[in-house]
Motif scaffolding. Structure first.
Motif, PDB file in Angstrom:
ATOM      1  N   ASP A  47     -23.973  10.621 -11.324  1.00 54.52           N
ATOM      2  CA  ASP A  47     -23.456  12.436 -11.319  1.00 54.52           C
ATOM      3  C   ASP A  47     -24.330  13.450 -10.486  1.00 54.52           C
ATOM      4  OD1 ASP A  47     -21.103  11.271 -13.988  1.00 54.52           O
ATOM      5  OD2 ASP A  47     -22.651  11.144 -14.729  1.00 54.52           O
ATOM      6  N   GLY A  48     -23.164  14.795 -10.417  1.00 55.02           N
ATOM      7  CA  GLY A  48     -24.145  15.416  -9.962  1.00 55.02           C
ATOM      8  C   GLY A  48     -23.222  16.300  -9.271  1.00 55.02           C
ATOM      9  N   GLU A  49     -23.195  17.562  -8.398  1.00 57.74           N
ATOM     10  CA  GLU A  49     -22.711  18.384  -7.768  1.00 57.74           C
ATOM     11  C   GLU A  49     -21.521  18.062  -6.584  1.00 57.74           C
ATOM     12  OE1 GLU A  49     -21.335  21.650  -8.123  1.00 57.74           O
ATOM     13  OE2 GLU A  49     -22.321  20.915  -9.887  1.00 57.74           O
ATOM     14  N   GLU A  50     -22.600  16.714  -6.316  1.00 53.90           N
ATOM     15  CA  GLU A  50     -21.520  15.760  -4.983  1.00 53.90           C
ATOM     16  C   GLU A  50     -19.532  15.540  -5.915  1.00 53.90           C
ATOM     17  OE1 GLU A  50     -22.294  13.088  -2.592  1.00 53.90           O
ATOM     18  OE2 GLU A  50     -20.302  13.333  -1.560  1.00 53.90           O
ATOM     19  N   LYS A  51     -20.055  14.873  -6.886  1.00 53.36           N
ATOM     20  CA  LYS A  51     -19.087  14.340  -7.138  1.00 53.36           C
ATOM     21  C   LYS A  51     -18.193  15.555  -7.891  1.00 53.36           C
ATOM     22  CE  LYS A  51     -18.519  10.645 -10.606  1.00 53.36           C
ATOM     23  NZ  LYS A  51     -18.912   9.645 -11.116  1.00 53.36           N
ATOM     24  N   ARG A  52     -19.237  15.957  -8.402  1.00 56.87           N
ATOM     25  CA  ARG A  52     -18.098  18.237  -9.414  1.00 56.87           C
ATOM     26  C   ARG A  52     -17.532  18.224  -8.671  1.00 56.87           C
ATOM     27  NH1 ARG A  52     -18.664  20.569 -13.820  1.00 56.87           N
ATOM     28  NH2 ARG A  52     -18.949  22.239 -12.725  1.00 56.87           N
ATOM     29  N   GLU A  53     -18.030  18.567  -7.289  1.00 56.26           N
ATOM     30  CA  GLU A  53     -17.001  19.330  -6.579  1.00 56.26           C
ATOM     31  C   GLU A  53     -15.543  18.171  -5.690  1.00 56.26           C
ATOM     32  OE1 GLU A  53     -19.298  21.016  -2.912  1.00 56.26           O
ATOM     33  OE2 GLU A  53     -20.737  21.938  -4.721  1.00 56.26           O
ATOM     34  N   ARG A  54     -16.280  17.719  -5.840  1.00 54.40           N
ATOM     35  CA  ARG A  54     -15.059  16.467  -5.144  1.00 54.40           C
ATOM     36  C   ARG A  54     -13.810  16.072  -5.951  1.00 54.40           C
ATOM     37  NH1 ARG A  54     -17.581  11.194  -1.678  1.00 54.40           N
ATOM     38  NH2 ARG A  54     -15.589  10.639  -1.572  1.00 54.40           N
ATOM     39  N   LEU A  55     -14.609  15.695  -7.319  1.00 58.71           N
ATOM     40  CA  LEU A  55     -13.796  15.911  -8.291  1.00 58.71           C
ATOM     41  C   LEU A  55     -12.486  16.882  -8.769  1.00 58.71           C
ATOM     42  CD1 LEU A  55     -12.264  13.767 -10.702  1.00 58.71           C
ATOM     43  CD2 LEU A  55     -14.140  14.354 -12.166  1.00 58.71           C
ATOM     44  N   HIS A  56     -13.784  17.816  -8.546  1.00 61.52           N
ATOM     45  CA  HIS A  56     -12.278  19.017  -8.787  1.00 61.52           C
ATOM     46  C   HIS A  56     -11.389  19.789  -7.595  1.00 61.52           C
ATOM     47  CE1 HIS A  56     -12.102  23.163  -9.945  1.00 61.52           C
ATOM     48  NE2 HIS A  56     -12.319  23.577  -9.049  1.00 61.52           N
ATOM     49  N   LYS A  57     -11.361  18.640  -6.483  1.00 58.27           N
ATOM     50  CA  LYS A  57     -10.266  19.048  -5.498  1.00 58.27           C
ATOM     51  C   LYS A  57      -9.353  17.718  -5.562  1.00 58.27           C
ATOM     52  CE  LYS A  57     -12.874  20.953  -2.235  1.00 58.27           C
ATOM     53  NZ  LYS A  57     -14.174  20.846  -1.163  1.00 58.27           N
ATOM     54  N   VAL A  58      -9.415  17.400  -6.790  1.00 55.15           N
ATOM     55  CA  VAL A  58      -8.492  15.836  -6.710  1.00 55.15           C
ATOM     56  C   VAL A  58      -6.786  15.839  -7.600  1.00 55.15           C
ATOM     57  CG1 VAL A  58      -8.086  13.423  -8.474  1.00 55.15           C
ATOM     58  CG2 VAL A  58     -10.232  13.763  -6.579  1.00 55.15           C
ATOM     59  N   ALA A  59      -7.389  16.755  -8.605  1.00 54.41           N
ATOM     60  CA  ALA A  59      -5.590  17.065  -9.432  1.00 54.41           C
ATOM     61  C   ALA A  59      -4.838  17.919  -8.450  1.00 54.41           C
ATOM     62  CB  ALA A  59      -6.361  17.784 -11.019  1.00 54.41           C
ATOM     63  N   PRO A  60      -5.498  19.027  -8.027  1.00 51.76           N
ATOM     64  CA  PRO A  60      -4.808  19.844  -7.177  1.00 51.76           C
ATOM     65  C   PRO A  60      -3.671  18.407  -5.852  1.00 51.76           C
ATOM     66  CG  PRO A  60      -6.857  21.264  -7.303  1.00 51.76           C
ATOM     67  CD  PRO A  60      -6.983  19.613  -8.171  1.00 51.76           C
ATOM     68  N   LYS A  61      -4.566  18.280  -5.606  1.00 59.27           N
ATOM     69  CA  LYS A  61      -4.214  16.428  -4.537  1.00 59.27           C
ATOM     70  C   LYS A  61      -2.812  16.166  -4.640  1.00 59.27           C
ATOM     71  CE  LYS A  61      -8.161  16.290  -1.516  1.00 59.27           C
ATOM     72  NZ  LYS A  61      -9.256  16.389  -0.770  1.00 59.27           N
ATOM     73  N   ILE A  62      -3.502  15.917  -5.911  1.00 54.90           N
ATOM     74  CA  ILE A  62      -2.139  14.781  -6.138  1.00 54.90           C
ATOM     75  C   ILE A  62      -0.919  15.502  -6.730  1.00 54.90           C
ATOM     76  CG2 ILE A  62      -1.560  12.898  -8.342  1.00 54.90           C
ATOM     77  CD1 ILE A  62      -4.585  12.154  -8.362  1.00 54.90           C
ATOM     78  N   LYS A  63      -1.509  16.793  -8.233  1.00 53.17           N
ATOM     79  CA  LYS A  63       0.395  17.041  -8.052  1.00 53.17           C
ATOM     80  C   LYS A  63       0.623  17.925  -6.913  1.00 53.17           C
ATOM     81  CE  LYS A  63       1.251  21.723 -10.015  1.00 53.17           C
ATOM     82  NZ  LYS A  63       0.867  23.545 -10.833  1.00 53.17           N
ATOM     83  N   ALA A  64      -0.091  18.135  -5.745  1.00 53.79           N
ATOM     84  CA  ALA A  64       1.061  18.154  -3.927  1.00 53.79           C
ATOM     85  C   ALA A  64       1.413  17.302  -3.931  1.00 53.79           C
ATOM     86  CB  ALA A  64      -0.399  19.011  -3.131  1.00 53.79           C
ATOM     87  N   MET A  65       1.386  16.360  -3.994  1.00 52.82           N
ATOM     88  CA  MET A  65       1.560  15.140  -3.164  1.00 52.82           C
ATOM     89  C   MET A  65       2.656  14.615  -4.333  1.00 52.82           C
ATOM     90  SD  MET A  65      -1.099  12.446  -1.578  1.00 52.82           S
ATOM     91  CE  MET A  65      -2.103  12.497  -2.736  1.00 52.82           C
ATOM     92  N   MET A  66       2.252  14.735  -5.378  1.00 51.93           N
ATOM     93  CA  MET A  66       4.147  14.101  -6.392  1.00 51.93           C
ATOM     94  C   MET A  66       4.999  15.749  -6.162  1.00 51.93           C
ATOM     95  SD  MET A  66       1.569  14.314 -10.233  1.00 51.93           S
ATOM     96  CE  MET A  66       1.174  12.913 -10.766  1.00 51.93           C
TER      97      MET A  66
END
Lengths: 498, 498
Positions: free
Chosen positions: B431-450
Motif C-alpha cells: 500500500d502506498g502512493e505508487e499503488k494508489r496512482e496506478r490503481l487510479h488509472k485502472v477503472a478508466p482504462k477498463i471502461k475505455a476498453m469496454m
C-alpha cells in the motif's frame, strides 16, 4: 455556408433539408464533415497504447444523409439511450454492434431513448444534435457564425429563469458563492404585459418581485422605450443597480413585439443585459415575411425560443440561447467529480450537464431534429406563414362585423386576435360602467357554453382596465378558414341572445 | 382505506391494482366515488341558469375500472391535450364527443397529449391523475391520510430546488417580494456526498454556495448527526440562521441512506426544515423489505422522489412532495390574470399551474399512472426487490474474489456496488502512493476498453481520497445473474494484464 448569415436577413441555413439542391447538399456535407473531423482531431489522443486512444469518430453519417436519418434497427428491443452511444464508433463497428446489441444498457434502461447528456457518453447523438441545432438557432437569431452557447430546458419559464441567472453571473459572479447579500440592490425590468415567468424568476432567484420594475406599454401592448429609460435613471438615482431588461417578442395576450432595437440602445447605454423572451414569437424568425418584427434580436445577450409553441414541436422543447460562451457553464457548474472526470477518454467539453441546473434531462431535441429534417426550414416557414395568414383572415373577418369589437386597432403582430363579442342586448347600450360589467360576463358565458356543447373552445381574460375579451391564438397550420368561419358563427349562435 | 396508513409500516394502498381482490376493488371504488362526488359538490354552482351551471362530473369512470383505463378512441387523429378535457363531461357526452371530435383542439395541437395543467381545463385528466398519484405517494411516505401538497417537476434537481424555495418561503415569506436582502444570513446543510443539485440550488436561489454547509459522513457515506448538530450551533453562534437540512436517501455514489430520524430530531430542536432527497432511494418505499432504510421519512417537511429512477418510469418523472399544504402555492403564485380567472365555471383550485415555477408542463404523470395500473404496487415492489437482490448477488460474488476490493465494508444499502479491480501487476504491491496512482488509472482504462469492444459498460469515479473505483448500479429488473457474471468476467478479461 456557416459564415454568411447577416443579422435580420432571411436565414441562410446550412441545415440539410428536403429543399436543398444536390449541389447544396454536397457542399453542406463536405463542410460538416470537415468541421466534425476538425472537432474530433482537436480532442484526439495521439500516440500511446491503441487500446486507450480516443475513439476516432466519423460524425458525417449522422447528418449527411439528408432525410434518411439513419435510425438504428435493433433486433430485439428499441434502442436505449446507452445504445446511441455506439454511434460514435466507426460506421463498421456501429453496424456490427447494432446487429449484436451490447450489454451496456442492461443495467438501467428498459425503455426507449429518454435521457440527454449530463455527460456525452450517456447520449452522444443527442448531445451532438443539441449542439448543431442550437448553433443553427443562434445563426437564425443573427449571431455571427452562430457562435455562443445554449441549452434545451423544460420550458420557457425555466429558459427565462436561466437568462436572469446568467445576467446576474455576468455582472456579479461572486453571488454564486456569497449569495445575493454580496451585491448591491439589483433591479430588473420587464413589460407589464410580459410572461409571469420573469416575475417567478425574480422571486425564486432571490431578487424579490419588488425589484422587478414593470414597464408601461402602448395601446398595442409594446414596451415604451422612454419609460424604460426613465425608470432606469430613477433606479440609479435611488442607488439601485439595473442589470437586466427583458424584451418580449410575442406577448402572451396581445402577441405584441417589444421594439428590440430601441431597448437595445438603452441597454448598451446603461450596461444592462438584454434578454429577448421569444418563447412565443421565436418561430417567426423562420419566416422571411415576419422576422422583421424581431428586428434587433441579434443585439440580445440571450434569447428564449420555444420550438414547442409556434413551430408545433410537441411540448417540451425550449431553448435558452446565450451570446457569450462560457457564462452558462460558469454560472451553473459545480464540478461533480462523480460525473465529470477529467480523465475520461474523450473531450470532456462535450459533457454539457454542468451548464444546466438539471442533472439528467429529458430528450427534447430528437423530435425537433426529426421535424426539422422532415419539414426543412422552408416547411417551418410555410406552416408559420399559414398560421399568421389564418389570424389575418380572422381579423379581417371580424374587424367590421356587427357585434364584434377589436381590443386594439390594426392587424395583430402575431396570431393573437383579441376581441369582444357583444350580444344584441348590449350593442345599443351607452358606454359606461353598466355596459362594461355586462360585457365582462359575456366571454366566460360563451366559453362555458362551448365547453358544454363541445363544439369548440376559445380562451378569454381581462387585461388592465379592459374587461374580459376573447383571445384567439392559432399555432396549428392544419386549421382552415372554414374552422375560423365556424368559430365566428358559433360565438354568434351561442352569444347573440345573452 | 385512505386513513389507516401508519408511518414506516408497509404501504397500505388504496390504489386500484391488478392484485386487488374483488372485495377490495369495490371498497376502493366506493371510496373514490364518494370522495370525487364530495369534491365536486363542494364546487358546484347550484341554481341559476342551467347553461352556466358548473358541469357535474362523474370522475369514477376515470379510475374505477381497474386495469381497463379507458383511453378515448378518436376516429381521425390521436387525442390531444385539449380533447382530454371532454372527459369531464358526463360519460354519455364524452362518448358522443369522442366519436365526433370537437373543434376545440384545432387551434393549437396537431399532436398527442403533451401538456399538463397550468389550468385544469387544459388537461383535466392529467391534473386529476397528478393529484391522486401525489396523494398516494404521500401516503406511502407516511403522512396522515396522504395530506399535503406536491407537484411533478422536470427532474430531481428541480424538485430539490423547489424544496429549498419552499423552506425559505416558510421561514421568510417576505423574501418573495423583497429578495434575499430582507433576511439575515441563511445557511443550509447537506451531506458532503449529497447530490450536486443542492449546491446548484444554493447558487441559483441566491443563498450562495458558501452558505451551504457540508456535513461529514461515516465510512458508509451516511451523514454523522453529531456533525450536523455541532455545525448548526456553530452557525448560530456566528449569527447565521440555519433554515434547511437535506438528508439523502440513496446517495449517488455509495447509495447511502442518511439516518433520517436522528436528523429529524435535530431539525425539530433547532426549528429547521427537513428535506429528504429520495430521488434515488424513494423507490425502496414501495418495498416492505427495504423501506426501513428510510425510517423517519414521514417526519420530513418535503421529499423528492423520482419514479424515473428506481421504479423504471421513463425519464422524466420526478415528484416534490410537501407536508404542509399551501406553501407551494404561496411561494410560487403570481396570479397571472390571463391564466387564472376567478370567474371560471369550475373550481379554480384545480388550476395547479401557479404552484410551479413552470407554466405549461410536460405530461410526466401519464406513463407513471399507466405503469402503476399495469404493474400494481406489488409489481413495483417485486421489481425493486429484484434489483436489490441482483446487487446483493454482485456484492457476495466479488467481496472475497481475488483481485476485487470493496470500497466500503458490508452489504450496500442500495443497488450501488462500489469496488476496485486490481490487475495482477498491482496485487502484491505494498500500500502506498505508487499503488494508489496506478490503481487510479485502472477503472478508466477498463471502461475505455469496454466502450471500444462494445460488450458492456460500468461507470467509475474517485471520491474524497479514494482513487477511481467502479460503481455498479442496477435499476433494470430485466438484468440477470448471468449479466452480473458476464460483467465480472469481462472486467477480469480486460483488466487482469494491465
Amino acid at each position: 455556408m456557416f459564415n454568411n448569415h447577416s443579422p435580420d436577413s432571411s436565414p441562410s441555413l446550412g441545415f440539410l433539408q428536403k429543399n436543398n439542391s444536390l449541389e447544396e447538399r454536397s457542399r453542406i456535407v463536405s463542410s460538416i464533415k470537415e468541421r466534425a473531423t476538425k472537432d474530433l482531431l482537436s480532442c484526439d489522443n495521439t500516440g500511446g497504447d491503441a487500446r486507450f486512444k480516443r475513439i476516432e469518430t466519423d460524425f458525417s453519417n449522422l447528418y449527411a444523409r439528408g432525410r434518411s436519418f439513419c435510425l438504428p434497427k435493433m433486433e430485439k428491443s428499441p434502442p436505449c439511450s446507452s445504445c446511441w452511444r455506439w454511434w460514435k464508433s466507426s460506421p463498421a463497428t456501429s453496424r456490427r454492434l447494432l446487429t449484436n446489441p451490447p450489454r451496456a444498457s442492461v443495467w438501467s434502461c428498459p425503455t426507449s431513448p429518454k435521457q440527454v447528456g449530463f455527460t456525452y457518453e450517456i447520449a452522444p447523438v443527442f448531445v451532438l444534435m443539441e449542439q448543431l441545432t442550437l448553433k443553427k438557432m443562434r445563426e437564425i437569431v443573427g449571431w455571427p457564425n452562430g457562435e455562443g452557447d445554449g441549452i434545451f430546458s423544460p420550458g420557457g419559464a425555466i429558459s427565462n429563469m436561466y437568462s436572469v441567472m446568467i445576467a446576474r453571473y455576468k455582472y456579479f459572479p461572486e453571488i454564486k458563492t456569497k449569495g445575493m447579500a454580496a451585491a448591491p440592490r439589483l433591479v430588473l425590468f420587464t413589460s407589464e404585459l410580459s410572461h409571469y415567468s420573469i416575475k417567478k424568476a425574480s422571486a425564486a432567484l432571490g431578487f424579490g418581485t419588488d425589484n422587478l420594475i414593470l414597464l408601461n406599454t402602448d395601446e398595442r401592448g409594446r414596451v415604451i422605450p422612454a419609460d424604460l429609460e426613465s425608470k432606469v435613471t430613477e433606479a440609479k438615482q435611488k442607488g439601485y443597480v439595473p442589470v437586466y431588461v427583458n424584451a418580449t417578442a410575442g406577448t402572451t395576450v396581445f402577441g405584441a413585439f417589444d421594439p428590440i432595437n430601441d431597448i437595445a440602445d438603452i441597454c448598451e447605454k446603461y450596461n444592462m443585459w438584454l434578454h429577448v423572451d421569444a418563447a412565443w414569437g421565436g418561430g417567426l424568425l423562420m419566416s422571411s415575411k415576419h422576422r422583421h418584427k424581431m428586428s434587433g434580436i441579434h443585439r440580445a445577450n440571450s434569447v428564449t425560443w420555444n420550438p414547442h409553441k409556434m413551430m408545433g414541436v410537441p411540448l417540451q422543447c425550449s431553448a435558452i440561447l446565450v451570446r457569450e460562451r462560457g457564462l452558462l457553464q460558469g454560472c451553473n457548474s459545480m464540478c461533480a467529480g462523480y460525473l465529470f472526470q477529467p480523465d475520461k477518454h474523450y473531450d470532456v467539453t462535450y459533457d454539457t450537464g454542468d451548464k444546466a441546473i438539471q442533472c439528467g434531462r429529458h430528450v427534447d431535441i430528437f423530435k425537433f431534429w426529426l421535424m426539422w429534417k422532415a419539414k426543412g426550414t422552408v416547411g417551418f416557414e410555410q406552416q408559420i406563414d399559414k398560421c399568421l395568414d389564418l389570424s389575418a383572415y380572422l381579423y379581417s373577418k371580424i374587424k367590421n362585423r356587427e357585434g364584434f369589437q377589436m381590443v386594439f386597432n390594426g392587424e395583430p403582430q402575431h396570431t393573437n386576435v383579441c376581441f369582444w363579442y357583444l350580444p344584441l342586448s348590449l350593442r345599443h347600450l351607452p358606454d359606461g360602467e353598466e355596459k362594461r360589467e355586462r360585457l365582462h360576463k359575456v366571454a366566460p358565458k360563451i366559453k362555458a357554453m362551448m365547453m358544454e356543447s363541445g363544439t369548440t373552445m376559445v380562451g378569454y381574460q381581462p387585461q388592465g382596465d379592459q374587461v374580459n375579451f376573447f383571445r384567439m391564438v392559432i399555432s396549428n397550420p392544419a386549421a382552415t378558414r372554414s374552422d375560423i368561419d365556424f368559430l365566428v358563427e358559433e360565438i354568434e349562435r351561442l352569444g347573440q341572445d345573452l
